[in-house]
Design a protein around this motif. Structure first.
Motif, mmCIF file in Angstrom:
data_model
loop_
_atom_site.group_PDB
_atom_site.id
_atom_site.type_symbol
_atom_site.label_atom_id
_atom_site.label_comp_id
_atom_site.label_asym_id
_atom_site.label_seq_id
_atom_site.Cartn_x
_atom_site.Cartn_y
_atom_site.Cartn_z
ATOM 1 N N ARG A 181 40.366 72.905 47.672
ATOM 2 C CA ARG A 181 39.034 73.300 47.190
ATOM 3 C C ARG A 181 38.032 72.259 47.673
ATOM 4 O O ARG A 181 38.185 71.063 47.397
ATOM 5 N N ILE A 182 36.990 72.727 48.382
ATOM 6 C CA ILE A 182 35.974 71.831 48.944
ATOM 7 C C ILE A 182 34.635 72.113 48.264
ATOM 8 O O ILE A 182 34.221 73.265 48.144
ATOM 9 N N GLY A 183 33.954 71.059 47.839
ATOM 10 C CA GLY A 183 32.625 71.208 47.264
ATOM 11 C C GLY A 183 31.548 70.868 48.282
ATOM 12 O O GLY A 183 31.776 70.086 49.205
ATOM 13 N N GLY A 184 30.379 71.457 48.120
ATOM 14 C CA GLY A 184 29.257 71.175 49.016
ATOM 15 C C GLY A 184 27.994 71.816 48.476
ATOM 16 O O GLY A 184 28.050 72.728 47.647
ATOM 17 N N ASP A 185 26.847 71.340 48.958
ATOM 18 C CA ASP A 185 25.553 71.830 48.490
ATOM 19 C C ASP A 185 24.971 72.786 49.525
ATOM 20 O O ASP A 185 24.515 72.360 50.590
ATOM 21 N N ALA A 186 24.986 74.081 49.212
ATOM 22 C CA ALA A 186 24.496 75.103 50.157
ATOM 23 C C ALA A 186 22.989 75.041 50.350
ATOM 24 O O ALA A 186 22.460 75.689 51.257
ATOM 25 N N VAL A 344 15.815 81.653 41.562
ATOM 26 C CA VAL A 344 15.775 82.713 40.550
ATOM 27 C C VAL A 344 14.783 83.793 40.952
ATOM 28 O O VAL A 344 15.049 84.999 40.820
ATOM 29 N N GLU A 345 13.631 83.364 41.474
ATOM 30 C CA GLU A 345 12.585 84.314 41.873
ATOM 31 C C GLU A 345 13.077 85.240 42.984
ATOM 32 O O GLU A 345 12.778 86.432 42.999
ATOM 33 N N LEU A 346 13.847 84.689 43.927
ATOM 34 C CA LEU A 346 14.370 85.528 45.006
ATOM 35 C C LEU A 346 15.386 86.539 44.491
ATOM 36 O O LEU A 346 15.452 87.672 44.985
ATOM 37 N N ARG A 347 16.172 86.152 43.503
ATOM 38 C CA ARG A 347 17.182 87.071 42.965
ATOM 39 C C ARG A 347 16.543 88.291 42.296
ATOM 40 O O ARG A 347 17.093 89.394 42.348
ATOM 41 N N ARG A 348 15.388 88.080 41.670
ATOM 42 C CA ARG A 348 14.762 89.183 40.942
ATOM 43 C C ARG A 348 13.547 89.760 41.675
ATOM 44 O O ARG A 348 12.740 90.480 41.082
ATOM 45 N N SER A 349 13.408 89.478 42.947
ATOM 46 C CA SER A 349 12.277 89.991 43.719
ATOM 47 C C SER A 349 12.313 91.513 43.781
ATOM 48 O O SER A 349 13.385 92.130 43.812
ATOM 49 N N ILE A 354 13.231 91.638 52.660
ATOM 50 C CA ILE A 354 12.671 90.282 52.697
ATOM 51 C C ILE A 354 13.144 89.595 53.968
ATOM 52 O O ILE A 354 14.354 89.472 54.216
ATOM 53 N N LEU A 355 12.194 89.130 54.775
ATOM 54 C CA LEU A 355 12.545 88.423 56.011
ATOM 55 C C LEU A 355 12.987 87.004 55.660
ATOM 56 O O LEU A 355 12.251 86.244 55.021
ATOM 57 N N ILE A 356 14.187 86.667 56.087
ATOM 58 C CA ILE A 356 14.748 85.316 55.914
ATOM 59 C C ILE A 356 14.753 84.660 57.284
ATOM 60 O O ILE A 356 15.372 85.181 58.215
ATOM 61 N N PRO A 357 14.053 83.529 57.464
ATOM 62 C CA PRO A 357 13.966 82.914 58.790
ATOM 63 C C PRO A 357 15.337 82.539 59.354
ATOM 64 O O PRO A 357 16.146 81.891 58.696
ATOM 65 N N ALA A 358 15.589 82.991 60.582
ATOM 66 C CA ALA A 358 16.809 82.622 61.300
ATOM 67 C C ALA A 358 16.572 81.321 62.056
ATOM 68 O O ALA A 358 15.434 80.867 62.204
ATOM 69 N N ALA A 369 21.673 78.514 50.612
ATOM 70 C CA ALA A 369 21.371 78.826 49.209
ATOM 71 C C ALA A 369 20.220 79.819 49.104
ATOM 72 O O ALA A 369 20.234 80.702 48.236
ATOM 73 N N ILE A 370 19.213 79.681 49.961
ATOM 74 C CA ILE A 370 18.101 80.644 49.970
ATOM 75 C C ILE A 370 18.624 82.031 50.316
ATOM 76 O O ILE A 370 18.313 83.035 49.649
ATOM 77 N N ALA A 371 19.423 82.114 51.370
ATOM 78 C CA ALA A 371 19.956 83.410 51.806
ATOM 79 C C ALA A 371 20.848 84.024 50.739
ATOM 80 O O ALA A 371 20.820 85.243 50.514
ATOM 81 N N GLN A 372 21.639 83.203 50.073
ATOM 82 C CA GLN A 372 22.535 83.705 49.038
ATOM 83 C C GLN A 372 21.766 84.244 47.831
ATOM 84 O O GLN A 372 22.273 85.090 47.096
ATOM 85 N N SER A 373 20.536 83.759 47.642
ATOM 86 C CA SER A 373 19.745 84.186 46.485
ATOM 87 C C SER A 373 19.099 85.550 46.676
ATOM 88 O O SER A 373 18.694 86.188 45.708
ATOM 89 N N VAL A 374 18.978 86.010 47.913
ATOM 90 C CA VAL A 374 18.381 87.318 48.195
ATOM 91 C C VAL A 374 19.476 88.375 48.123
ATOM 92 O O VAL A 374 20.524 88.235 48.767
ATOM 93 N N PRO A 375 19.280 89.431 47.356
ATOM 94 C CA PRO A 375 20.286 90.504 47.284
ATOM 95 C C PRO A 375 20.641 91.023 48.674
ATOM 96 O O PRO A 375 19.770 91.123 49.559
ATOM 97 N N GLN A 376 21.906 91.328 48.871
ATOM 98 C CA GLN A 376 22.425 91.685 50.189
ATOM 99 C C GLN A 376 21.638 92.826 50.837
ATOM 100 O O GLN A 376 21.339 92.788 52.032
#
Length: 718
Positions: A181-186, A344-349, A354-358, A369-376
């Motif tokens: 198990r590896i931990g890290g900050d997304a 939180v705001e991205l999760r309930r947008s 929503i354009l996520i910068p590549a 973490a930003i990308a994970q917060s936007v619904p798929q």
């Protein structure tokens, strides 16, 4: 006499036997010596055992940094197995520490340097991995040598650019085996990097888990007050005047919305700090070498949501951004929301797409973490449209850049004059570094440096990414080249410049190297090409003189420069090794040109200017130097220059005289003014030299004819 001899033999035997008995039992090789009998005693043979010493290898010194439970590394290892830190019943077998901040900035602020806290390393790095009994860090190849002398014995330093070295996932898998198990900050790595690590580790049966609090909690609780996490910067944001911005923030938001509509997006999350600053026409001091504010922005169809730390946007900035009751004017609503609520705001947008910068050329895009917060179903990964809008400077921005480079030229001329006249003795690389920064600070509208100043002398100058440390700091002498790479952030614009000088008499090889690099810089500066030519394809033009001399350099020739923003910005990069980034130049872009000659173990030469891209008829583009700092004449071998190159150099020097000269006089820097005039004396063109020589020959022949006539007359008169 015989009695005494026998007594001596017996004493020796007793001593040796006692020593033998005192040793630990082990197999000891022995040699036996038979003594001749004494003439007065019986012939009893006596033996002495002589023991041969077995060499023992010294035990390796203990690595305190690796074993101390109170060092940051030891505290992290303990926290990995402590549920108060892991926030779960399970523990971590290893932990990833990333280099940057939540915006993936190139140079994070002091309170975001988690990698430095854990390891002591202040330079750039991809990431570090800490496991039980081992720790490894991946750094760029240009920083490898400095990293190896900086990191303690607890760390294995690996080259992030060397494909033969193990990757992060490979190192973890080799060390942990399966089911780890590896931990890290997304929050601190890009979408692509996080996904790549996740997939590679999953193939080995290892799970990567996002946890954003572990290292921060350790850092905040650090018992050594000197190592404890610094406070967040309290400096508030300022308006970036329309005089320098040229376009209001509302017009910029409208332009971005038009781009979003064209690609079918309803909203966009802006994560890069230079894009936030450009979009809102605000500047801050939250990064060490860029005037930026730490904030996120969501651009919706009807509102703009700014996520900033408390107190960062003062009343005058809020008024400029029209932060008011959104129910009054729903289509132009600006909200200011607490910084940490972005996820939180991205999760309930409510927006559908929503354009996520590549990731771009230098921008790394949004964090995982930003990308994970936007619904798929709402995710849309594309390059940020702000990249292109920001790179093409309008007239006001271009004028500001010109003004900033004029101020910078005054600072650099002042510095180079001082070094040549007053500072030839007792200087070191680090002392010159301080002098460079102090000299820039004297200029009006100076904000900060745009890059960590780099000064390198002699063999150190042969390392493109070299930065002096206490261990490597060299004293400056008159027998080699000195390279100074630096830049400034001014209210009006951003500068970066590199110059090479020599305080003694340059060798023929010094002059050859310098002149070749100068020719490379001139080749790109004088290039005129169709606007459809990709920036990467212009690179061979600059490298051609060096390639002809059997030389090359590992770094790109150039990149974009921001207007009072980052010193390195998307989209263009001048590098022939690029096969995916084929963006073209556009009128209004500002780019660098930084060729170099590196002779390992001996010396280095590097020159760098900022060039403005200007339009020409029939769809062509050309360049104009924004940097106006003289070159070193004694390092130029005129015989290597063509007439075309001498014409370019004379024209450049003439611009310095007519542009920088009056500013030096206005600031009362007359000694610097005369130094500048001496460095910019025009070279005589070869064609004019031939005409002059021919005229002189004709004149001389004419004189000989007249003299011969006079002598002839005198002879007949006599």
């Amino acid at each position: 006499m015989g009695n005494a001899k026998m007594q001596l033999v017996i004493i020796l035997e007793l001593i040796v036997s006692a020593c033998h008995g005192a040793r630990m039992p082990q197999q000891i090789p022995q040699t036996t010596t038979t003594l001749a009998p004494s003439p007065t005693f019986s012939r009893i043979p006596m033996t002495i055992s002589v023991m041969a010493e077995i060499p023992t290898l010294p035990s390796p010194p203990e690595c305190i940094d690796a074993t101390s439970p109170m060092a940051p590394l030891g505290r992290l290892r303990s926290a990995m197995r402590n549920s108060a830190y892991t926030q779960m019943n399970a523990f971590f077998d290893a932990f990833l520490i990333f280099y940057t901040d939540e915006h993936l900035s190139e140079e994070p602020s002091p309170e975001e340097r988690r990698l430095e806290y854990i390891s002591g390393w202040d330079g750039a790095g991809t990431a570090a991995v800490v496991a039980e009994g081992g720790a490894a860090v991946w750094v760029p190849s240009g920083e490898l040598e400095r990293a190896r002398v900086t990191f303690s014995c607890a760390w294995l330093v690996l080259d992030a650019d060397d494909p033969s070295q193990p990757t992060i996932a490979e190192w973890i898998a080799e060390r942990l085996g399966r089911n780890g198990r590896i931990g890290g900050d997304a929050r601190l790595t890009s979408v692509g990097e996080w996904q790549g690590l996740t997939s590679a580790l999953q193939r080995e049966g290892i799970q990567l888990i996002h946890i954003s609090t572990l290292v921060d909690q350790l850092w905040n609780e650090e018992p050594d007050l000197e190592k404890r996490r610094p406070d967040f910067i309290k400096t508030v944001a300022n308006e970036h005047s329309l005089q320098y911005a040229g376009v209001s923030w509302r017009e910029k938001v409208t332009a971005v919305r038009n781009e979003l509509k064209a690609v079918g997006a309803d909203a966009m999350i802006v994560t890069a700090l230079d894009e936030v600053a450009w979009l809102l026409n605000i500047r801050g001091l939250d990064l060490p070498h860029a005037p930026l504010l730490k904030a996120f922005v969501i651009i919706g169809a009807r509102d703009v949501r700014i996520f900033a730390p408390p107190g960062k946007l003062p009343l005058r900035v809020r008024e400029a951004l029209d932060v008011s009751n959104c129910f009054v004017n729903n289509n132009n609503c600006t909200r200011v929301i607490e910084y940490t609520t972005i996820y939180v705001e991205l999760r309930r947008s409510t927006e559908a797409k929503i354009l996520i910068p590549a990731a771009g050329t230098f921008q790394r895009g949004a964090s995982a973490a930003i990308a994970q917060s936007v619904p798929q179903s709402k995710k849309m990964f594309q390059l940020s449209p702000i990249i292109y809008l920001k790179a093409q400077k309008n007239q006001a921005e271009a004028n500001g850049m010109t003004r900033a480079h004029l101020r910078d030229a005054v600072a650099m001329c002042t510095l180079l004059n001082y070094l040549e006249v007053y500072g030839k003795t007792g200087l070191t690389e680090k002392s010159i570094t301080k002098k460079v920064d102090i000299t820039r600070e004297t200029q009006a509208s100076f904000v900060s440096t745009s890059i960590k100043t780099r000064v390198s002398f002699g063999p150190n100058a042969a390392e493109p990414e070299y930065r002096p440390t206490n261990k490597t700091d060299k004293k400056i002498f008159k027998n080699a080249t000195l390279v100074i790479q630096s830049g400034g952030q001014y209210i009006e614009g951003t500068t970066i410049v590199t110059r090479t000088v020599h305080f003694g008499t340059p060798t023929r090889e010094d002059r050859r190297a310098y002149t070749t690099v100068l020719r490379s810089l001139g080749a790109l500066a004088t290039l005129s090409a169709p606007a459809t030519v990709p920036a990467a394809h212009a690179d061979p033009v600059a490298r051609a003189p060096l390639w002809a001399a059997g030389q090359d350099y590992p770094h790109p020739t150039g990149h974009g420069v921001g207007a009072a923003l980052n010193r390195r910005e998307d989209p263009v990069v001048i590098d022939y090794r690029q096969d995916t980034n084929l963006h073209t130049f556009k009128e209004g872009y500002f780019v660098t040109c930084e060729p170099g000659w590196y002779d390992p173990g001996k010396f280095g030469v590097r020159l760098g200017n900022v060039l403005e891209v200007i339009g020409k008829p029939i769809g062509y583009l050309a360049f104009k130097e924004a940097t106006l700092v003289p070159y070193e004449p004694k390092l130029i071998d005129r015989s290597m220059l063509t007439e075309y190159e001498i014409t370019w150099l004379n024209s450049y020097n003439a611009r310095i005289r007519t542009t920088v000269g009056p500013e030096l006089k206005d600031q009362g820097l007359m000694d610097v003014y005369f130094w500048m005039m001496n460095k910019t004396v025009p070279m005589e063109l070869p064609s004019k030299m031939k005409k002059t020589h021919a005229s002189s020959s004709i004149s001389l022949r004419g004189n000989w004819v007249i003299l011969a006539f006079i002598l002839f007359q005198n002879r007949f008169l006599n």
